[in-house]
Design an enzyme around this catalytic site. Structure first.
Site, short mmCIF file in Angstrom:
data_model
loop_
_atom_site.label_atom_id
_atom_site.label_comp_id
_atom_site.label_asym_id
_atom_site.label_seq_id
_atom_site.Cartn_x
_atom_site.Cartn_y
_atom_site.Cartn_z
N LYS A 13 0.83 -1.21 0.00
CA LYS A 13 0.00 0.00 0.00
C LYS A 13 0.86 1.26 0.00
CE LYS A 13 -2.21 -0.91 3.84
NZ LYS A 13 -1.60 -2.18 4.24
N ARG A 88 -9.80 0.63 9.01
CA ARG A 88 -9.28 -0.69 9.31
C ARG A 88 -10.29 -1.56 10.03
NH1 ARG A 88 -3.59 0.37 9.29
NH2 ARG A 88 -2.32 -1.43 9.80
N ARG A 127 11.74 -5.85 4.41
CA ARG A 127 11.65 -4.42 4.74
C ARG A 127 12.43 -4.13 6.02
NH1 ARG A 127 5.72 -2.11 5.10
NH2 ARG A 127 5.54 -3.15 7.09
N ARG A 136 11.02 -0.50 11.90
CA ARG A 136 9.79 -0.28 12.65
C ARG A 136 9.71 -1.26 13.81
NH1 ARG A 136 4.79 0.05 8.53
NH2 ARG A 136 3.89 -1.09 10.27
N ARG A 147 -0.63 -8.66 13.60
CA ARG A 147 -1.20 -7.71 12.63
C ARG A 147 -1.98 -8.45 11.55
NH1 ARG A 147 4.27 -5.25 11.37
NH2 ARG A 147 3.34 -4.15 9.60
P1 ADP Z 1 0.83 -2.05 8.25
O1 ADP Z 1 -0.11 -1.71 7.12
O2 ADP Z 1 2.16 -2.46 7.79
O3 ADP Z 1 0.25 -2.99 9.25
P2 ADP Z 1 0.60 0.67 9.39
O4 ADP Z 1 1.78 1.54 9.29
O5 ADP Z 1 -0.58 0.99 8.54
O6 ADP Z 1 1.14 -0.78 9.11
O7 ADP Z 1 0.08 0.60 10.90
C1 ADP Z 1 0.93 0.25 11.96
C2 ADP Z 1 0.13 0.18 13.27
O8 ADP Z 1 -0.49 1.46 13.54
C3 ADP Z 1 -1.04 -0.80 13.27
O9 ADP Z 1 -0.64 -2.12 13.57
C4 ADP Z 1 -1.93 -0.18 14.36
O10 ADP Z 1 -1.46 -0.45 15.65
C5 ADP Z 1 -1.78 1.30 14.12
N1 ADP Z 1 -2.81 1.81 13.17
C6 ADP Z 1 -2.57 2.34 11.93
N2 ADP Z 1 -3.72 2.68 11.33
C7 ADP Z 1 -4.72 2.34 12.20
C8 ADP Z 1 -6.13 2.41 12.16
N3 ADP Z 1 -6.78 2.91 11.09
N4 ADP Z 1 -6.83 1.96 13.24
C9 ADP Z 1 -6.22 1.47 14.30
N5 ADP Z 1 -4.89 1.36 14.40
C10 ADP Z 1 -4.14 1.78 13.37
#
Ligand code: ADP
Length: 192
Positions: A13, A88, A127, A136, A147
């Site tokens: 993404k 999400r 990554r 990260r 996740r």
């Molecule tokens: P990835 O898509 O690789 O899982 P992100 O960078 O989008 O990683 O998100 C990392 C973390 O940030 C998630 O595991 C969550 O804890 C938090 N997070 C990000 N976006 C949301 C969301 N829309 N709702 C709840 N938690 C979120």
């Protein structure tokens, strides 16, 4: 153009959003990036979010909805935006609907990057290996597993949610980066 990129961690993404930013002059709104910035700046939200993120769980819906709502009011969103990592959960998607209606905005399309789960662990490991000191804190096997579980249980149902609204387009996220972006461009040409 206002769109959502949907897909599990490691689906690509962020990579595709970046390309769209360059080619179409729209902004990328990544709730993950926004939350990581809040963690780094040690804001009250960041202090609360850090341990949740590190474990691979989701931060509370109302926290991210508030962040996105404020961000959408900034002038650079006027040309359109890519939501990356938001919504999400179904409640987040419902909150987004309400929020867009209030702001008199409409979504154009939801693009789901469909990937084979076996590939994701490898992609995220790669990554992590390439990030050096900036790795990260949630790019490790335990948090990734969590996740993915959270994705399957809470985020994957959004595909159906948006399919019912006639907004969902699926793209094969296992194809090469340039093929995926060509496919996304075709979708843009269709809906745009
Ligand atoms: P990835 O898509 O690789 O899982 P992100 O960078 O989008 O990683 O998100 C990392 C973390 O940030 C998630 O595991 C969550 O804890 C938090 N997070 C990000 N976006 C949301 C969301 N829309 N709702 C709840 N938690 C979120």
């Amino acid at each position: 153009m206002r769109l959502i990129l949907l897909g599990p961690p490691g689906a690509g993404k962020g990579t595709q959003a970046q390309k769209l930013v360059e080619r179409h002059g729209i902004v990328q709104l990544s709730t993950g990036d926004m939350l990581r910035a809040a963690v780094k700046a040690e804001t009250p939200i960041g202090l609360k979010a850090k341990s949740i993120m590190d474990s691979g769980e989701l931060v509370p819906d109302e926290v991210v909805v508030q962040i996105v709502s404020e961000r959408l009011d900034e002038p650079d969103c006027g040309n359109g935006f890519i939501l990356d990592g938001f919504p999400r959960t179904v409640p987040q998607a419902e909150a987004l609907d309400a929020l867009l209606e209030r702001k008199k905005l409409q979504l154009d399309v939801v693009i789901e990057l469909v990937v084979d789960e076996d590939a994701l662990l490898d992609r995220v490991k790669k990554r992590a290996a390439e990030s050096g000191d900036n790795v990260r804190s949630d790019d490790n096997a335990d948090a990734l597993k969590k996740r993915l579980d959270v994705y399957r249980a809470q985020t994957a149902p959004l595909a159906q949610f948006y399919r019912e609204k006639g907004l969902l387009k699926q793209v094969n996220g296992m194809a090469g980066i340039d093929e995926v972006s060509a496919e996304i461009d075709r979708i843009f040409a269709d809906v745009g």
